[in-house]
Enzyme design. Structure first.
Site, PDB file in Angstrom:
ATOM      1  CD  GLN A  16      -2.856   1.220   2.392  1.00  0.00           C
ATOM      2  OE1 GLN A  16      -2.779   0.386   3.299  1.00  0.00           O
ATOM      3  NE2 GLN A  16      -3.777   2.166   2.364  1.00  0.00           N
ATOM      4  CG  HIS A  72      -6.471   2.400  -2.937  1.00  0.00           C
ATOM      5  ND1 HIS A  72      -5.827   2.873  -1.816  1.00  0.00           N
ATOM      6  CD2 HIS A  72      -5.543   1.707  -3.635  1.00  0.00           C
ATOM      7  CE1 HIS A  72      -4.562   2.484  -1.841  1.00  0.00           C
ATOM      8  NE2 HIS A  72      -4.366   1.755  -2.930  1.00  0.00           N
ATOM      9  CG  HIS A 113      -5.590  -1.595  -7.002  1.00  0.00           C
ATOM     10  ND1 HIS A 113      -4.683  -0.808  -7.682  1.00  0.00           N
ATOM     11  CD2 HIS A 113      -5.231  -1.526  -5.697  1.00  0.00           C
ATOM     12  CE1 HIS A 113      -3.821  -0.296  -6.829  1.00  0.00           C
ATOM     13  NE2 HIS A 113      -4.120  -0.721  -5.611  1.00  0.00           N
TER      14      HIS A 113
HETATM   15  P1  DGP Z   1      -1.469   1.010  -3.709  1.00  0.00           P
HETATM   16  O1  DGP Z   1      -0.078   0.614  -4.100  1.00  0.00           O
HETATM   17  O2  DGP Z   1      -2.394  -0.190  -3.503  1.00  0.00           O
HETATM   18  O3  DGP Z   1      -1.463   1.954  -2.522  1.00  0.00           O
HETATM   19  O4  DGP Z   1      -2.055   1.788  -4.955  1.00  0.00           O
HETATM   20  C1  DGP Z   1      -1.983   3.163  -5.125  1.00  0.00           C
HETATM   21  C2  DGP Z   1      -2.232   3.421  -6.583  1.00  0.00           C
HETATM   22  O5  DGP Z   1      -2.499   4.794  -6.747  1.00  0.00           O
HETATM   23  C3  DGP Z   1      -1.061   3.091  -7.502  1.00  0.00           C
HETATM   24  O6  DGP Z   1      -1.447   2.033  -8.379  1.00  0.00           O
HETATM   25  C4  DGP Z   1      -0.803   4.364  -8.273  1.00  0.00           C
HETATM   26  C5  DGP Z   1      -2.041   5.195  -8.002  1.00  0.00           C
HETATM   27  N1  DGP Z   1      -1.802   6.617  -7.909  1.00  0.00           N
HETATM   28  C6  DGP Z   1      -0.894   7.240  -7.123  1.00  0.00           C
HETATM   29  N2  DGP Z   1      -0.958   8.570  -7.285  1.00  0.00           N
HETATM   30  C7  DGP Z   1      -1.943   8.783  -8.209  1.00  0.00           C
HETATM   31  C8  DGP Z   1      -2.484   9.965  -8.782  1.00  0.00           C
HETATM   32  O7  DGP Z   1      -2.093  11.092  -8.502  1.00  0.00           O
HETATM   33  N3  DGP Z   1      -3.483   9.795  -9.698  1.00  0.00           N
HETATM   34  C9  DGP Z   1      -3.947   8.555 -10.047  1.00  0.00           C
HETATM   35  N4  DGP Z   1      -4.930   8.505 -10.941  1.00  0.00           N
HETATM   36  N5  DGP Z   1      -3.470   7.427  -9.507  1.00  0.00           N
HETATM   37  C10 DGP Z   1      -2.473   7.550  -8.599  1.00  0.00           C
END
Ligand code: DGP
Length: 113
Positions: free
Chosen positions: A93, A99, A101
């Site tokens: 995480q 969140h 996915h």
């Molecule tokens: P996790 O590793 O499970 O915490 O997933 C976080 C996800 O968030 C990762 O796949 C990338 C996404 N992410 C991080 N910053 C941003 C952002 O600014 N915009 C979007 N759309 N996604 C983001």
């Protein structure tokens, strides 16, 4: 603790490719997609992860899953999709806001590694 990047997306302080929104939930495309379809579904309530959910969040959690189903239909994911919740450091995480996915559009391996 300051606002997370996801709280800033909820408040429209930074842009995102939003695919679904209602009064409790926001869904947008992941900025680093791991599959042809990679959508994040988040509660507008800032819950850190599943460790921090409370009995009062039961309806919200159900609503999140029903939103996942709605988004999968909207995206036409008829071949299937994976739903992943990373909780804490060992799970990878990186954003401290709960969140889901949604991953789809290719054959996904198992175990995930
Ligand atoms: P996790 O590793 O499970 O915490 O997933 C976080 C996800 O968030 C990762 O796949 C990338 C996404 N992410 C991080 N910053 C941003 C952002 O600014 N915009 C979007 N759309 N996604 C983001």
């Amino acid at each position: 603790m300051g606002k997370t990047i996801f709280s800033k997306i909820i408040d429209k302080e930074i842009p995102a490719d939003i695919v679904y929104e209602d009064d409790q939930v926001l869904a947008f495309r992941d900025i680093v997609p791991q599959a042809p379809v990679h959508i994040l579904v988040i509660p507008k309530k800032p819950i850190l992860n599943l460790k921090h959910v409370e009995p009062e969040d039961q309806d919200l959690l159900g609503h999140l899953l029903l939103s996942v189903k709605k988004i999968a239909q909207q995206e036409g994911l008829s071949n299937g999709y994976r739903v992943v919740i990373n909780n804490g450091t060992d799970a990878g995480q990186t954003v401290d806001h709960l969140h889901f996915h949604i991953l789809a559009g290719r054959s996904l391996l198992w175990p995930p590694g």
